[in-house]
Design a protein around this motif. Structure first.
Motif, mmCIF file in Angstrom:
data_model
loop_
_atom_site.group_PDB
_atom_site.id
_atom_site.type_symbol
_atom_site.label_atom_id
_atom_site.label_comp_id
_atom_site.label_asym_id
_atom_site.label_seq_id
_atom_site.Cartn_x
_atom_site.Cartn_y
_atom_site.Cartn_z
ATOM 1 N N PHE A 159 0.789 -1.328 -0.041
ATOM 2 C CA PHE A 159 -0.067 0.011 0.564
ATOM 3 C C PHE A 159 0.830 1.182 -0.167
ATOM 4 N N ALA A 160 2.154 1.063 0.689
ATOM 5 C CA ALA A 160 3.206 2.305 0.544
ATOM 6 C C ALA A 160 3.174 2.923 -0.859
ATOM 7 N N PRO A 161 3.212 2.188 -1.966
ATOM 8 C CA PRO A 161 3.113 2.916 -3.235
ATOM 9 C C PRO A 161 1.955 3.203 -3.714
ATOM 10 N N ILE A 162 1.287 2.860 -3.493
ATOM 11 C CA ILE A 162 -0.238 3.396 -3.993
ATOM 12 C C ILE A 162 -0.747 5.190 -3.294
ATOM 13 N N PHE A 163 -0.215 5.114 -1.954
ATOM 14 C CA PHE A 163 -0.295 6.457 -0.939
ATOM 15 C C PHE A 163 0.430 7.174 -1.835
ATOM 16 N N ARG A 164 1.720 6.727 -2.352
ATOM 17 C CA ARG A 164 2.811 8.072 -2.965
ATOM 18 C C ARG A 164 1.893 8.519 -4.366
ATOM 19 N N TYR A 165 0.992 7.514 -5.074
ATOM 20 C CA TYR A 165 0.617 8.416 -5.914
ATOM 21 C C TYR A 165 -0.298 9.858 -5.346
#
Length: 228
Positions: A159-165
């Motif tokens: 989920f970290a890369p998702i939130f980075r968007y």
């Protein structure tokens, strides 16, 4: 001295970021090799069955082994490497985590449409889909700071890369996707502060993502605060 692992990467790929985060969490030395997915080199196509990143090159006594698919890479690291455990010990809890990893992949599929569509109606439809999916996550989260509480897990790495968007999207438009979702918002903040998450991308990530949106003439760029 054993040669380090090599993570074959693309600067924006969220699946690469999963694997990079896991490697950092476990304290495993590794090198990065970045490729242009719009102009894939022949050597890459010869070792990537799906023509996608990430790949993990693993030195062997003779030659090397190649792993493809981020989930496979993360599971291999969990099973073979020391450092922090990124899966729960309990089989049922571990199976549930794997389910939420797949849920994260479904969010990424929606995000791909959200960031690349040139159609305003499609953008709004995907915005609503994403809000619904994050509402589902909100109901699953506890007191945090991470998905399963105090311990960082592979679900967090997904989920970290998702939130980075959304760190970039927030500068473009008031999307409201996380409105009324305090646990998701707190989780997002905790992940953004995690050293392994920060180290999963290069310093110019935001600039690269903005260039990607402009290249696709994304409808997202036409909805808010800044000009494309």
């Amino acid at each position: 001295m054993t040669a380090p692992l090599t993570l074959i990467s693309h600067h924006l790929c969220p699946y690469v970021q999963r694997a990079a985060t896991a490697l950092h969490e476990k304290g495993i030395p590794f090198e990065r090799a970045f490729i242009d997915l719009a102009n894939k080199p022949d050597w890459f196509l010869q070792i990537s069955p799906l023509g996608k990143v990430p790949l993990l090159r693993i030195p062997q006594e003779e030659g090397e082994a190649i792993l493809f698919e981020s989930t496979v890479i993360c599971e291999y690291l969990e099973e073979t490497q020391g450092g922090a455990k990124l899966h729960p010990a309990d089989p049922l809890t571990r199976a549930r985590h794997r389910g939420w990893i797949e849920f994260g992949s479904s969010v990424l599929a929606d995000l791909w449409v959200y960031e690349t569509t040139q159609d305003g109606e499609t953008l709004e439809a995907k915005r609503n889909t994403l809000k619904t999916k994050f509402s589902t996550v909100e109901a699953e989260l506890g007191d945090g700071p991470y998905f399963a509480g105090a311990d960082f897990s592979l679900v967090d790495a997904v989920f970290a890369p998702i939130f980075r968007y959304f760190d970039v999207f927030d500068s473009i438009a008031e999307h409201g996707i996380f409105d009324g979702l305090p646990r998701v918002s707190a989780w997002r903040k905790a992940l953004a502060a995690r050293p392994s998450v920060k180290a999963a991308v290069t310093d110019d990530y935001a600039e690269r993502l903005m260039a990607f949106l402009r290249k696709h003439d994304a409808a997202l760029l036409k909805t808010g605060k800044i000009a494309a």
